[in-house]
Design a protein around this motif. Sequence first.
Motif, PDB file in Angstrom:
ATOM      1  N   TYR A   1      31.862  43.963  49.808  1.00  0.00           N
ATOM      2  CA  TYR A   1      31.757  44.847  48.539  1.00  0.00           C
ATOM      3  C   TYR A   1      33.069  45.493  48.177  1.00  0.00           C
ATOM      4  O   TYR A   1      33.473  45.162  47.032  1.00  0.00           O
ATOM      5  N   ILE A   2      33.818  46.299  49.010  1.00  0.00           N
ATOM      6  CA  ILE A   2      35.051  46.750  48.624  1.00  0.00           C
ATOM      7  C   ILE A   2      36.077  45.847  48.273  1.00  0.00           C
ATOM      8  O   ILE A   2      36.856  46.017  47.431  1.00  0.00           O
ATOM      9  N   THR A   3      36.077  44.895  49.201  1.00  0.00           N
ATOM     10  CA  THR A   3      37.391  43.698  48.811  1.00  0.00           C
ATOM     11  C   THR A   3      36.818  43.128  47.661  1.00  0.00           C
ATOM     12  O   THR A   3      37.867  42.655  46.526  1.00  0.00           O
ATOM     13  N   SER A   4      35.762  42.604  47.336  1.00  0.00           N
ATOM     14  CA  SER A   4      35.432  42.061  46.064  1.00  0.00           C
ATOM     15  C   SER A   4      35.780  42.932  44.926  1.00  0.00           C
ATOM     16  O   SER A   4      36.140  42.465  43.790  1.00  0.00           O
ATOM     17  N   PHE A   5      35.349  44.144  45.015  1.00  0.00           N
ATOM     18  CA  PHE A   5      35.797  45.062  43.661  1.00  0.00           C
ATOM     19  C   PHE A   5      37.115  45.257  43.577  1.00  0.00           C
ATOM     20  O   PHE A   5      37.449  45.059  42.214  1.00  0.00           O
ATOM     21  N   PHE A   6      38.101  45.274  44.408  1.00  0.00           N
ATOM     22  CA  PHE A   6      39.402  45.645  44.291  1.00  0.00           C
ATOM     23  C   PHE A   6      39.921  44.127  43.772  1.00  0.00           C
ATOM     24  O   PHE A   6      40.768  43.889  42.912  1.00  0.00           O
TER      25      PHE A   6
ATOM     26  N   LYS B   1      41.447  41.558  36.688  1.00  0.00           N
ATOM     27  CA  LYS B   1      40.864  41.917  35.329  1.00  0.00           C
ATOM     28  C   LYS B   1      41.982  42.852  34.646  1.00  0.00           C
ATOM     29  O   LYS B   1      42.221  42.724  33.472  1.00  0.00           O
ATOM     30  N   LEU B   2      42.697  43.780  35.396  1.00  0.00           N
ATOM     31  CA  LEU B   2      43.541  44.677  34.788  1.00  0.00           C
ATOM     32  C   LEU B   2      44.813  43.878  34.548  1.00  0.00           C
ATOM     33  O   LEU B   2      45.280  44.135  33.211  1.00  0.00           O
ATOM     34  N   LEU B   3      45.228  42.820  35.032  1.00  0.00           N
ATOM     35  CA  LEU B   3      46.415  42.161  34.546  1.00  0.00           C
ATOM     36  C   LEU B   3      45.847  41.447  33.222  1.00  0.00           C
ATOM     37  O   LEU B   3      46.787  41.306  32.399  1.00  0.00           O
TER      38      LEU B   3
ATOM     39  N   PHE C   1      55.378  44.639  46.357  1.00  0.00           N
ATOM     40  CA  PHE C   1      54.247  45.389  46.958  1.00  0.00           C
ATOM     41  C   PHE C   1      53.646  46.000  45.761  1.00  0.00           C
ATOM     42  O   PHE C   1      54.216  46.229  44.778  1.00  0.00           O
ATOM     43  N   PHE C   2      52.230  45.968  45.790  1.00  0.00           N
ATOM     44  CA  PHE C   2      51.501  47.228  44.938  1.00  0.00           C
ATOM     45  C   PHE C   2      50.567  47.996  45.983  1.00  0.00           C
ATOM     46  O   PHE C   2      50.234  47.350  46.787  1.00  0.00           O
ATOM     47  N   GLU C   3      50.245  49.190  45.517  1.00  0.00           N
ATOM     48  CA  GLU C   3      49.428  49.856  46.148  1.00  0.00           C
ATOM     49  C   GLU C   3      47.853  49.844  45.488  1.00  0.00           C
ATOM     50  O   GLU C   3      47.925  49.908  44.413  1.00  0.00           O
ATOM     51  N   LEU C   4      46.881  49.632  46.262  1.00  0.00           N
ATOM     52  CA  LEU C   4      45.195  49.788  45.690  1.00  0.00           C
ATOM     53  C   LEU C   4      45.169  51.075  44.848  1.00  0.00           C
ATOM     54  O   LEU C   4      44.514  51.153  43.808  1.00  0.00           O
ATOM     55  N   ASP C   5      45.639  52.164  45.585  1.00  0.00           N
ATOM     56  CA  ASP C   5      45.504  53.379  44.958  1.00  0.00           C
ATOM     57  C   ASP C   5      46.361  53.763  43.759  1.00  0.00           C
ATOM     58  O   ASP C   5      46.080  55.012  43.292  1.00  0.00           O
ATOM     59  N   GLN C   6      47.315  52.891  43.472  1.00  0.00           N
ATOM     60  CA  GLN C   6      48.037  53.001  42.364  1.00  0.00           C
ATOM     61  C   GLN C   6      47.979  51.657  41.507  1.00  0.00           C
ATOM     62  O   GLN C   6      48.939  51.008  40.852  1.00  0.00           O
ATOM     63  N   LEU C   7      46.837  51.104  41.324  1.00  0.00           N
ATOM     64  CA  LEU C   7      46.546  49.766  40.600  1.00  0.00           C
ATOM     65  C   LEU C   7      47.057  50.021  39.274  1.00  0.00           C
ATOM     66  O   LEU C   7      47.371  48.565  38.736  1.00  0.00           O
TER      67      LEU C   7
END
Length: 281
Positions: free
Chosen positions: A125-130, A136-138, A229-235
């Motif tokens: 679930y959490i992998t799919s969400f991120f 989508k964000l891109l 690199f990018f961070e998931l908490d700074q998506l």
Amino acid sequence: MPLFFWGRVGVYYEYKSKAGCPTLQYGSYSSAPPGEKKPIRERGIEVLYAGGLSRGVVGHMVPDLNEFADFDADRLTREVLDDLLHHPKKTTEAAIEEYLNRIGIHYPDETLREVIRKLRFLDSYITSFFREMTVKLLVENGVKVTLYGAGWDVCDWIDHPNLDYRGVVPAQEIPKLMTDAKIVLNTMTWFKDGSHDRVFNGMLARAVVVTDTSGYMKEEFTDGRELVFFELDQLMKLPERVKELIGDEAAMQQIADCGYAAASEHHRMENRFDEMLRIIS
């Protein structure tokens, strides 16, 4: 004889020392033509993402939550997913154990491992969400993404003009597709101290790999040198970083060349086989 697992030890990532199994990282199985070197400026795909989305099928992985007699499994599910959403550097295993400890449950290792195994759908679930949010964000911020993989057709934004969804292709065809990509985008399958073959295949395809981080990845690579690199908490910072890369082809070419050199020398499957032989000899 030791048991080997790629990237994690079974489903018990946090408990690998207790399991006593050596852990090996992924290597590349790239099938791109040897020595193929298509410059970044000549590549036709701006950003390539190749990977499935499990959101539409993960519901079938959920066990009967009533079988957990010691705790409210429905509440655990909600609170653990919320914890991971706000703390994406945390493993699912750690979040489950911390929740159980907060409500006064301290299982022996074997019992805890079995509970974690039954709750593995949380990982999906959490992998799919991120994964979905990253792509989508891109596209919603003006970045053109070419997308391959099963399951994405459930997304209500699949027809976005910046998204070119090409469905499913055999996995062995992906490395060849990467040779026409300027950027290969990767999101980990919730590995916090491992990697994914997308990273190494992208490097060997001489693309710029843009990926979320892990402990292992930070040990092996430097942001902006062999990859980005990018961070998931700074998506929210990701679209601007990708746009900056696309606007500087010389910098992209330098990163792609450094990434190819690093992967070619240290991260082919032959390197992993050598490590296996060293461990068992």
